[in-house]
Design an enzyme around this catalytic site. Structure first.
Site, short mmCIF file in Angstrom:
data_model
loop_
_atom_site.label_atom_id
_atom_site.label_comp_id
_atom_site.label_asym_id
_atom_site.label_seq_id
_atom_site.Cartn_x
_atom_site.Cartn_y
_atom_site.Cartn_z
N SER A 95 -4.86 4.82 -2.40
CA SER A 95 -3.92 4.28 -1.42
C SER A 95 -4.66 3.74 -0.20
O SER A 95 -5.85 4.00 -0.01
CB SER A 95 -2.96 5.38 -0.98
OG SER A 95 -3.65 6.29 -0.15
N LYS A 96 -3.90 3.03 0.62
CA LYS A 96 -4.48 2.49 1.85
C LYS A 96 -5.03 3.62 2.71
O LYS A 96 -6.07 3.49 3.34
CB LYS A 96 -3.41 1.70 2.60
CG LYS A 96 -3.89 1.19 3.94
CD LYS A 96 -2.89 0.24 4.57
CE LYS A 96 -3.42 -0.36 5.85
NZ LYS A 96 -3.63 0.60 6.93
N ARG A 97 -4.30 4.74 2.69
CA ARG A 97 -4.74 5.87 3.51
C ARG A 97 -6.13 6.36 3.11
O ARG A 97 -6.94 6.71 3.96
CB ARG A 97 -3.70 7.01 3.42
CG ARG A 97 -3.79 7.93 4.57
CD ARG A 97 -2.47 8.54 5.06
NE ARG A 97 -1.26 8.03 4.46
CZ ARG A 97 -0.45 8.78 3.69
NH1 ARG A 97 -0.78 10.01 3.39
NH2 ARG A 97 0.68 8.27 3.23
#
Ligand code: GLU
Length: 506
Positions: free
Chosen positions: A263-265
């Site tokens: 994910s972007k996180r």
């Protein structure tokens, strides 16, 4: 394989920046198409207006272009099945929804959204999930429970409705996925998905199947998250009486820990991009392009995240990928994303470039800093430091001292190398360097070393001191190469400045 001409499509929804997993899907489609001399189509699936994000479509196209993934038919390219943007094909889908209604494979449903929400909540409270399907449709407000007259009245009066697929009751459907193998699903476990809405918009399922059929798609290669939709898609092909394409569902890209979807996180936390390009809207995000990755390295890395060439070979040009790619060698399990490996790929591509090519990429950076070296000088500087770098953006910190004389000196080195004898040694060194003609690196090295040994000095001490005054620290490539590059005047100036500066030190 099939006898059909290979035609594959990448069908993203413009709902935000394209994740690198999406680029990988596009890449595999492209490689597959090229491998078989087929066509690669880019279709924009923008029927869900609520999720539409401004700029996302352009982003997708730019990302593919930057990655070297060439589209044969698409929104920009046009083609025999234009338009390739689903919002412009609205009228086409209606007739297919009607066709299914006529066949009895779909029905109108008039249930109010609030009603459905309430049913969902009630079920949830009992620890169950509500499914609009064979077990419940008989109790709902739809054309299966209402009279024809009532249905006509409702549709004619402009009441909101949806068209749902009528999933057969308790039937085993068999299908095959190229990557997952044979799959069997009982239809009773599936719900009656919405295909079309009274505002004239199809849902993903209907538009996707209709377009894949009309665009003569031979293979659907897409992310694993679409596998649960496959039984419905297979049923839709059956209802329409069309032969279905072959399907291949690609495994997920996993977090560096191997647990869960990348994910972007993860990228934000660990400092690597999960998008190909910078995303400038709303919550911005960095991209591989802006982080200084070469598109060839980026593509090479992505290609190997899930596909295994079956050999030890790791570096592939796009042509080699096309030649070697086969969908049978895509694994079933998710591929762990490794940011270190991404950097490794870039470093490999960096090291494969010529000094000239690197210098050309580096020149704007140097100009930006306010320096205008000749191409020849920059090529030389790059050749001296390139082995320490993996990105063009690494080059400045490896070459800054070619352009900028030291203004400060590394105190650790000063403490170790500078003493009251130093000014005298440097003064002698200055005289030696003044007389060297020509001041080429090897010539200078030989003469300076001869002088050191004649004077009975320590080579380590003198050369480290020399480097301290030229570079300001103990870093950099071969000292005499730097001296040759900056030239005699600059060398003498740096020696003088250094002595002046360090002699004044308390
Ligand atoms: N529009 C879908 C997506 O955003 C396409 C899925 C498919 O390839 O069928 O991924």
């Amino acid at each position: 394989m099939t006898d059909r001409k290979v035609r594959v499509r990448f069908a993203p929804s413009p709902t935000g920046p394209l994740h690198i997993g999406g680029v990988r899907t596009a890449l595999y489609n492209f490689l597959f198409a090229r491998h078989y001399g087929g066509d690669f189509i880019l279709r924009i699936e923008d029927t869900d207006q609520a999720r539409y994000v401004e700029g996302a479509e352009e982003y997708i196209m730019e990302a593919l272009e930057w990655s070297g993934i060439k589209v044969d038919e698409g929104v920009r390219e046009g083609g025999p099945h234009a338009p390739y943007r689903q919002s412009e094909r609205k009228e086409i889908y209606r007739q297919y929804a009607m066709d299914l209604l006529d066949k009895g494979d779909a029905y109108y449903a008039f249930d109010a959204p609030e009603e459905l929400e309430k049913l969902r909540e009630d079920c949830e409270a009992r620890g169950e999930t509500f499914n609009y399907g064979c077990a419940t449709r008989g109790k709902m407000l739809n054309s299966l429970t209402l009279s024809d007259k009532e249905v006509k009245q409702r549709t004619a009066s402009g009441q909101q409705y949806v068209v749902r697929y009528r999933m057969p009751d308790n039937e085993d459907i068999y299908f095959t996925d190229i990557i997952r193998g044979d799959i069997v699903v009982n239809t009773s476990t599936l719900d009656d998905k919405v295909l079309f809405k009274s505002d004239g918009m199809p849902t993903y399922h209907l538009a996707n199947i209709v377009d894949d059929h009309l665009m003569e798609i031979s293979h659907v290669i897409r992310g694993e998250e679409w596998l649960p939709s496959l039984p419905l898609h297979v049923m839709l092909y059956r209802s329409f009486g069309w032969s279905a394409p072959l399907f291949a569902h690609l495994p997920l890209l996993l977090k560096p820990t191997g647990k869960g979807k990348l994910s972007k996180r993860d990228g934000d936390k660990m400092g690597f991009p999960v998008f190909p390009l910078y995303w400038p809207y709303g919550e911005t995000a960095t991209g591989y392009r802006e982080e200084g990755y070469f598109p060839e390295a980026f593509v090479n890395m992505l290609a190997l995240l899930g596909w295994n060439p079956g050999t030890e070979k790791e570096i592939f040009t796009m042509e080699e990928l096309i030649e070697a790619f086969s969908i049978d060698r895509v694994g079933k399990s998710g591929s762990r994303f490794d940011p270190e490996k991404a950097r490794w790929f870039n470093t490999r591509y960096f090291q494969m470039k010529s000094d000239e090519a690197l210098a050309a990429l580096f020149m704007p950076v140097v100009n930006e800093k306010g320096y205008n070296p000749s191409v020849e000088a920059l090529v030389k500087a790059v050749s001296l430091v390139r082995e320490r770098a993996g990105f063009v953006s690494d080059l400045w910190k490896e070459t800054d001292f070619f352009f900028i004389a030291p203004e400060a000196y590394d105190q650790e080195v000063v403490k170790k190398r500078w003493n009251e004898d130093s000014p005298r040694i440097i003064s002698e060194l200055r005289t030696v360097v003044s007389g060297i003609e020509p001041l080429y690196s090897d010539n200078c090295e030989r003469i300076v070393k001869e002088w050191i040994s004649e004077r009975g000095l320590s080579t380590g001490t003198v050369l480290n001191l020399f480097r301290l005054l030229i570079v300001g620290a103990s870093r950099g490539p071969h000292l005499f190469d730097i001296v040759e590059w900056i030239g005699r005047d600059e060398t003498l100036r740096r020696l003088d400045n250094g002595v002046k500066h360090l002699s004044q030190q308390p």
